[in-house]
Design an enzyme around this catalytic site. Structure first.
Site, PDB file in Angstrom:
ATOM      1  N   LYS A 303       0.844  -1.197   0.000  1.00 46.07           N
ATOM      2  CA  LYS A 303       0.000   0.000   0.000  1.00 46.07           C
ATOM      3  C   LYS A 303       0.878   1.246   0.000  1.00 46.07           C
ATOM      4  O   LYS A 303       2.038   1.190   0.407  1.00 46.07           O
ATOM      5  CB  LYS A 303      -0.851   0.034   1.286  1.00 46.07           C
ATOM      6  CG  LYS A 303      -1.962  -0.984   1.353  1.00 46.07           C
ATOM      7  CD  LYS A 303      -2.734  -0.825   2.654  1.00 46.07           C
ATOM      8  CE  LYS A 303      -3.858  -1.843   2.766  1.00 46.07           C
ATOM      9  NZ  LYS A 303      -4.895  -1.700   1.750  1.00 46.07           N
ATOM     10  N   ARG A 377     -10.102 -11.653   2.370  1.00 49.62           N
ATOM     11  CA  ARG A 377     -10.923 -12.735   1.819  1.00 49.62           C
ATOM     12  C   ARG A 377     -10.178 -14.064   1.862  1.00 49.62           C
ATOM     13  O   ARG A 377     -10.793 -15.121   1.912  1.00 49.62           O
ATOM     14  CB  ARG A 377     -11.382 -12.363   0.398  1.00 49.62           C
ATOM     15  CG  ARG A 377     -10.272 -12.160  -0.600  1.00 49.62           C
ATOM     16  CD  ARG A 377     -10.726 -11.360  -1.822  1.00 49.62           C
ATOM     17  NE  ARG A 377     -10.893  -9.936  -1.517  1.00 49.62           N
ATOM     18  CZ  ARG A 377     -11.384  -9.043  -2.368  1.00 49.62           C
ATOM     19  NH1 ARG A 377     -11.744  -9.402  -3.587  1.00 49.62           N
ATOM     20  NH2 ARG A 377     -11.506  -7.783  -2.001  1.00 49.62           N
TER      21      ARG A 377
HETATM   22  N1  BES Z   1      -7.927  -3.758   4.623  1.00 54.03           N
HETATM   23  C1  BES Z   1      -8.148  -3.373   3.284  1.00 54.03           C
HETATM   24  C2  BES Z   1      -9.466  -2.637   3.077  1.00 54.03           C
HETATM   25  C3  BES Z   1      -9.619  -1.321   3.791  1.00 54.03           C
HETATM   26  C4  BES Z   1      -9.400  -0.150   3.122  1.00 54.03           C
HETATM   27  C5  BES Z   1     -10.063  -1.263   5.096  1.00 54.03           C
HETATM   28  C6  BES Z   1      -9.566   1.057   3.754  1.00 54.03           C
HETATM   29  C7  BES Z   1     -10.251  -0.052   5.747  1.00 54.03           C
HETATM   30  C8  BES Z   1      -9.991   1.108   5.061  1.00 54.03           C
HETATM   31  C9  BES Z   1      -8.169  -4.591   2.378  1.00 54.03           C
HETATM   32  O1  BES Z   1      -7.344  -5.634   2.761  1.00 54.03           O
HETATM   33  C10 BES Z   1      -7.694  -4.174   1.029  1.00 54.03           C
HETATM   34  O2  BES Z   1      -6.559  -3.819   0.903  1.00 54.03           O
HETATM   35  N2  BES Z   1      -8.595  -4.236   0.036  1.00 54.03           N
HETATM   36  C11 BES Z   1      -8.283  -3.903  -1.296  1.00 54.03           C
HETATM   37  C12 BES Z   1      -8.847  -4.999  -2.161  1.00 54.03           C
HETATM   38  C13 BES Z   1      -8.372  -4.984  -3.583  1.00 54.03           C
HETATM   39  C14 BES Z   1      -6.889  -5.238  -3.659  1.00 54.03           C
HETATM   40  C15 BES Z   1      -9.127  -6.057  -4.348  1.00 54.03           C
HETATM   41  C16 BES Z   1      -8.926  -2.559  -1.629  1.00 54.03           C
HETATM   42  O3  BES Z   1     -10.018  -2.277  -1.106  1.00 54.03           O
HETATM   43  O4  BES Z   1      -8.337  -1.792  -2.344  1.00 54.03           O
HETATM   44 MN    MN Z   2      -5.348  -5.442   2.065  1.00 57.04          MN
END
Ligand code: BES
Ligand code: MN
Ligand code: ZN
Length: 527
Positions: A303, A377
């Site tokens: 990230k 997931r």
């Molecule tokens: N933990 C994150 C989602 C999240 C984002 C929680 C902001 C709280 C605040 C999750 O693991 C994630 O990174 N999701 C990705 C999924 C994508 C790679 C398919 C996302 O939402 O960008």
């Molecule tokens: Mn994530």
């Protein structure tokens, strides 16, 4: 010193050039080994009930109109002062209104707080009490709360006080802390009935929420899979009808849980699966499964740093299922629940999994990893299959900070709800209304189910172009859940953390899901 070590040292002395290749000892220190705090959060004010208003305490008057309610114990002079302040300030009893009056009679403070919801004239005693206590966090006085008209309203006010006075200050050394020794008493007719309601349920509900907020707030240096397990174990210690199962990495590997172990393989902190059952009734349980990523860097699909600190709360779903179960177990609710926390830390590292890797899950289905940042997931895929297989629940609800997508769609007032059956969705929606933790239903569609299929494994965890992000996540989890098992998925990525205070929640960790799941478990009706 052991013989082995002595020999080793002798060898090292003899062959200094080889010293570099001697294997290092297994790491026994987590992080730096210097804890940032050994303190607890400062003590919260105790909450009790009484019939009569004491004469000299600070008084908090809750009212949903411009009228001062009948308060036995308020002197005629005090009443006149309050009434003239109300008239002078145009106070109408609305939820966000309050007046602080000092220098009246012998009381250090009289505060009047509006209780009427903005959209109607129905009072919300919880919210009124919750916002009142947030305005009085630093008040050095014993508080008496009046105005709640009956025992149910008094118990509601108590819950509001308990949730509103939450503090996470164990890492703050150089600040003035909120005073604890000054208790709060809710005064009114039917105090003992209110006390019974409080002791029987709300006190434990508040404890469940506090437990979750603490875990959410802890930095990932202190909260990792094993410390989550230990703190949860401690919270459940001594409660009867509770049993706990822990799977460490070795156990999970043996069970072919390649998805959760894969997510944690880049971290020095081992992954865990924690299962807590509470049997307050016979028959099969309601299963609750929570995403427990103790920190989500994204892994190799790293990230950006912008807001990454908030990923310390990526275990909010796992904490919520444990907090709800804690509330149910402590209040001896007549329900049967099993909560599973899928715990891992998602870090980049030499042994981290890569985009393109394929993992095998508990039941044998495989996943192509297209993004290591879609890790929630993955851990849930193993958790839901395991709990369905081993605990034979009558229904399963999973809860996860799963996608940024849900926050963009729904903002921070609703969590996303996904369910195959209307009956299941309605149960969740009703529990949301009753608990004040609101849900908004989002679509599952057969076309989206197709979109998560992979070219070279069964499903892919990301790179889904033909489905909205939150729905793709829901379908991915649903792929691992038998069609015959009633199932709901809650995406709480938009509501786990509040950037500003609300009546029942100071700024920060929300504890979302405890009140909702507690309500759901108590009310569930099979079709
Ligand atoms: N933990 C994150 C989602 C999240 C984002 C929680 C902001 C709280 C605040 C999750 O693991 C994630 O990174 N999701 C990705 C999924 C994508 C790679 C398919 C996302 O939402 O960008
Ligand atoms: Mn994530
Ligand atoms: Zn995540």
């Amino acid at each position: 010193m052991t013989k082995m070590k002595t020999q080793c040292l002798a060898m090292l002395a003899a062959m200094p050039l080889l010293a570099m290749t001697v294997p290092v000892q297994a790491q026994s220190v987590i992080g730096s080994g210097v804890p940032a705090s050994t303190a607890e959060n400062s003590q919260e004010r105790s909450i009790g009930f009484i019939e009569q208003v004491p004469a000299t305490t600070a008084l908090v008057i809750l009212t949903h109109s411009a009228e001062v309610p009948d308060i036995a114990g308020l002197s005629a002079a005090e009443r006149r002062s309050v009434e003239s302040a109300i008239a002078a300030e145009g106070f109408e009893g609305k939820q966000n209104q309050s007046l602080k009056l000092r220098g009246i009679g012998e009381r250090p403070l009289i505060m009047i707080v509006g209780a009427a919801k903005p959209d109607d004239k129905v009072p919300d005693w919880r919210a009124a009490a919750g916002s009142a206590i947030q305005k009085l966090m630093k008040e050095e006085a014993e508080l008496t709360v009046v105005g709640a008209p009956d025992p149910a309203a008094m118990a509601d006010a108590a819950l509001g006080l308990a949730l509103g006075q939450y503090r996470f200050d164990r890492y703050q050394y150089d600040v003035e802390k909120s005073p604890a020794s000054h208790k709060i008493t809710i005064a009114g007719a039917g105090a003992s009935e209110a006390q019974t309601l409080w002791n029987g349920r709300y006190k434990h509900l508040a404890e469940g929420v506090r437990f979750v907020r603490d875990l959410q707030s802890e930095p990932a240096s202190a909260l990792y899979p094993q410390s989550f397990v230990e703190r949860t174990r401690a919270a459940f210690a001594g409660i009867s009808n509770v049993s706990i199962e822990i799977l460490d990495e070795k156990a999970m590997r043996k069970l072919n849980m390649g998805a959760i172990v894969g997510v944690g393989q880049g971290s020095t902190r081992g992954s865990r699966m924690m299962i807590v059952s509470y049997r307050g009734a016979s028959g099969p349980p309601l299963a609750l499964a929570g995403k427990g990523i103790t920190f989500d860097t994204g892994g190799i699909s790293l990230k950006s740093n912008n807001g990454m600190w908030a990923m310390k709360a990526d275990m909010s779903g796992a904490a919520a299922v444990m907090g709800a179960t804690l509330s149910l177990a402590k209040s001896r609710a007549p329900v049967n629940v099993v909560a599973v926390a899928a715990l891992a830390e998602n870090m980049p590292g030499a042994n981290a999994q890569r985009p393109g890797d394929i993992v095998r899950t508990y039941g044998g289905k495989t996943v192509e990893i297209l993004s290591t940042d879609a890790e929630g997931r993955l851990v849930l895929a193993d958790a839901v299959q395991y709990v369905a297989d081993r605990y034979k629940p009558f229904a399963l609800v999973d809860i996860a900070t799963l996608t940024g997508s849900v926050g963009r769609a729904l903002g921070n007032q609703y969590a996303g709800l996904f369910a195959r059956e209307d009956n299941v969705a309605d149960q969740l929606l009703n529990a949301g209304e009753k608990s004040g933790e609101h849900l908004w239903r989002l679509p599952l569609h057969p076309a989206y189910a197709k979109a998560v299929r992979s070219d070279i494994a069964d499903v892919k965890n990301s790179g889904v172009t033909d489905a909205p992000g939150a729905s793709a996540g829901a379908h991915f989890i649903g792929y691992f859940i038998d069609e015959s098992l009633p199932w709901a998925h809650l995406d709480i990525a938009g509501v786990d953390w509040y950037n500003s205070a609300r009546p029942l929640t100071p700024k920060g960790a929300s504890g979302f899901g405890v009140r909702l799941l507690d309500q759901l478990a108590r009310d569930w009706k099979a079709e």
